[in-house]
Design a protein around this motif. Structure first.
Motif, PDB file in Angstrom:
ATOM      1  N   ASN A   1       0.841  -1.189   0.000  1.00 46.86           N
ATOM      2  CA  ASN A   1       0.000   0.000   0.000  1.00 46.86           C
ATOM      3  C   ASN A   1       0.883   1.250   0.000  1.00 46.86           C
ATOM      4  O   ASN A   1       1.137   1.850   1.035  1.00 46.86           O
ATOM      5  CB  ASN A   1      -0.920  -0.025   1.227  1.00 46.86           C
ATOM      6  CG  ASN A   1      -2.004   1.013   1.127  1.00 46.86           C
ATOM      7  OD1 ASN A   1      -2.042   1.791   0.175  1.00 46.86           O
ATOM      8  ND2 ASN A   1      -2.883   1.038   2.100  1.00 46.86           N
TER       9      ASN A   1
ATOM     10  N   SER B   1      -7.902   2.080  -0.215  1.00 46.78           N
ATOM     11  CA  SER B   1      -6.579   1.669   0.256  1.00 46.78           C
ATOM     12  C   SER B   1      -6.045   2.667   1.276  1.00 46.78           C
ATOM     13  O   SER B   1      -5.424   2.270   2.255  1.00 46.78           O
ATOM     14  CB  SER B   1      -5.609   1.427  -0.894  1.00 46.78           C
ATOM     15  OG  SER B   1      -5.296   2.626  -1.542  1.00 46.78           O
TER      16      SER B   1
ATOM     17  N   CYS C   1      -3.362  -4.278  -4.031  1.00 49.41           N
ATOM     18  CA  CYS C   1      -2.545  -3.634  -3.004  1.00 49.41           C
ATOM     19  C   CYS C   1      -2.587  -4.449  -1.724  1.00 49.41           C
ATOM     20  O   CYS C   1      -3.654  -4.905  -1.316  1.00 49.41           O
ATOM     21  CB  CYS C   1      -3.103  -2.248  -2.683  1.00 49.41           C
ATOM     22  SG  CYS C   1      -2.316  -0.983  -3.627  1.00 49.41           S
TER      23      CYS C   1
END
Lengths: 87, 118
Positions: free
Chosen positions: A68, B106, B31
């Protein structure tokens, strides 16, 4: 982004393909120097070793798998988009 | 809107691509988001679901039977490694068409789950 998007943006379709050699040269130019390339049945997998990121390149699709890390993801996204047409 | 044989017609963008002889290119992102969370995977997943359901009013948020949370077309899965049961990895997967929402989710999940739900 603090708030969820108010409305979902209209769909942008992408067309074209990402050529391996030209994409590798672009990555190199942007500082991604440790790239291991593996051939697969449908294309290639690029392993950006320093960033621990995978990019799967196929004729009709590209898949970016990363931690991330938004700046990294959006940089890679924009580099991929350079080779595609938006419709 | 495409022009073909001297006439204009309105078609879906997917159809327009086909009519123009172009191929569609799918761009996807996955992700990994690390969470410090001691609860079992199922419980983490249902907390993610409750959290997103409360934040994303007006969006479709579903908990699927196969252990996936789905927000519109974005998929969220939880995995843990046997060596470190206290930490979980969330896998978020979305396509370029859901870029805004995927990017928002995210960064939201990176902040962790609300303490009140622990």
């Amino acid at each position: 982004l603090e708030e969820p998007p108010a409305v979902l943006a209209p769909k942008t379709l992408l067309s074209g393909a990402v050529p391996l050699e030209a994409f590798l040269a672009t990555l190199q130019k942007h500082g991604f120097t440790e790239v291991k390339v593996e051939e697969t049945a449908d294309g290639h997998i690029l392993h950006l070793q320093a960033e621990d990121t995978l990019i799967q390149l196929e004729e009709d699709g590209t898949h970016i798998v990363c931690d991330n890390n938004e700046p990294l993801r959006t940089t890679l996204r924009d580099l991929v988009l350079r080779f595609l047409q938006k419709l | 809107l495409i022009m073909k044989d001297n006439s204009l017609k309105l078609v879906s963008s997917e159809q327009a691509l086909k009519d123009l002889g172009l191929n569609e290119h799918q761009l996807r992102f996955t992700c990994r988001v690390q969470l410090q969370d001691q609860s079992p995977e199922q419980e983490t997943l249902s907390r993610v679901y409750t959290h997103l359901k409360s934040v994303l009013k007006g969006f479709s948020v579903q908990l699927l039977p196969d252990g996936t949370v789905m927000v519109e077309s974005i998929l969220i899965k939880v995995s843990s490694s046997p060596e470190d049961p206290d930490s979980k990895t969330l896998l978020l997967s979305w396509s370029y068409q859901d870029e805004d929402l995927g990017s928002f989710l995210s960064s939201l999940l990176k902040k962790g789950l609300p303490a009140a739900l622990c």
